[in-house]
Design a protein around this motif. Sequence first.
Motif, PDB file in Angstrom:
ATOM      1  N   GLY A  19       0.823  -1.208   0.000  1.00  0.00           N
ATOM      2  CA  GLY A  19       0.000   0.000   0.000  1.00  0.00           C
ATOM      3  C   GLY A  19       0.856   1.256   0.000  1.00  0.00           C
ATOM      4  O   GLY A  19       0.539   2.236  -0.678  1.00  0.00           O
ATOM      5  N   ASP A  20       1.950   1.224   0.767  1.00  0.00           N
ATOM      6  CA  ASP A  20       2.880   2.353   0.783  1.00  0.00           C
ATOM      7  C   ASP A  20       3.521   2.539  -0.588  1.00  0.00           C
ATOM      8  O   ASP A  20       3.684   3.667  -1.059  1.00  0.00           O
ATOM      9  CB  ASP A  20       3.976   2.137   1.835  1.00  0.00           C
ATOM     10  CG  ASP A  20       3.425   2.075   3.242  1.00  0.00           C
ATOM     11  OD1 ASP A  20       2.262   2.470   3.453  1.00  0.00           O
ATOM     12  OD2 ASP A  20       4.166   1.632   4.138  1.00  0.00           O
ATOM     13  N   LEU A  21       3.873   1.447  -1.231  1.00  0.00           N
ATOM     14  CA  LEU A  21       4.462   1.523  -2.557  1.00  0.00           C
ATOM     15  C   LEU A  21       3.455   2.062  -3.574  1.00  0.00           C
ATOM     16  O   LEU A  21       3.797   2.888  -4.428  1.00  0.00           O
ATOM     17  CB  LEU A  21       4.969   0.149  -3.004  1.00  0.00           C
ATOM     18  CG  LEU A  21       5.615   0.093  -4.384  1.00  0.00           C
ATOM     19  CD1 LEU A  21       6.845   0.991  -4.434  1.00  0.00           C
ATOM     20  CD2 LEU A  21       5.993  -1.336  -4.726  1.00  0.00           C
ATOM     21  N   TYR A  22       2.201   1.638  -3.466  1.00  0.00           N
ATOM     22  CA  TYR A  22       1.156   2.148  -4.351  1.00  0.00           C
ATOM     23  C   TYR A  22       0.990   3.659  -4.171  1.00  0.00           C
ATOM     24  O   TYR A  22       0.915   4.404  -5.144  1.00  0.00           O
ATOM     25  CB  TYR A  22      -0.162   1.424  -4.066  1.00  0.00           C
ATOM     26  CG  TYR A  22      -1.329   1.978  -4.839  1.00  0.00           C
ATOM     27  CD1 TYR A  22      -1.446   1.747  -6.195  1.00  0.00           C
ATOM     28  CD2 TYR A  22      -2.305   2.745  -4.210  1.00  0.00           C
ATOM     29  CE1 TYR A  22      -2.514   2.253  -6.913  1.00  0.00           C
ATOM     30  CE2 TYR A  22      -3.366   3.264  -4.917  1.00  0.00           C
ATOM     31  CZ  TYR A  22      -3.469   3.014  -6.265  1.00  0.00           C
ATOM     32  OH  TYR A  22      -4.509   3.528  -6.978  1.00  0.00           O
ATOM     33  N   ALA A  23       0.967   4.112  -2.931  1.00  0.00           N
ATOM     34  CA  ALA A  23       0.839   5.547  -2.673  1.00  0.00           C
ATOM     35  C   ALA A  23       2.051   6.304  -3.210  1.00  0.00           C
ATOM     36  O   ALA A  23       1.915   7.412  -3.743  1.00  0.00           O
ATOM     37  CB  ALA A  23       0.674   5.791  -1.182  1.00  0.00           C
TER      38      ALA A  23
END
Length: 86
Positions: A19-23
């Motif tokens: 999720g952090d990578l997506y953001a």
Amino acid sequence: MAAAGLAVPVVFLRRHRTGDLYAWLVAACGLGAPLLRRYVDVGTLGPLPNMYEPIWFEEKIRAAWAEGIATAALTVLLFGHRRRPA
């Protein structure tokens, strides 16, 4: 816009590295768009018009700064600390 709207709950409600990578990807693309439109004349891409705009104006500057800060903050989030093993 929809990608950014999806990134917010993914990061805040379910803290996970993907999720952090997506953001981070959303923020980096948000920074890349005005920079690309400012410095590169890509021309017309399919149904998209030519969006080359070789000037900086106040709204574009603020948007680029905001996306740059978001990208930097998410970079620190991704690589700045170690996660404890579960």
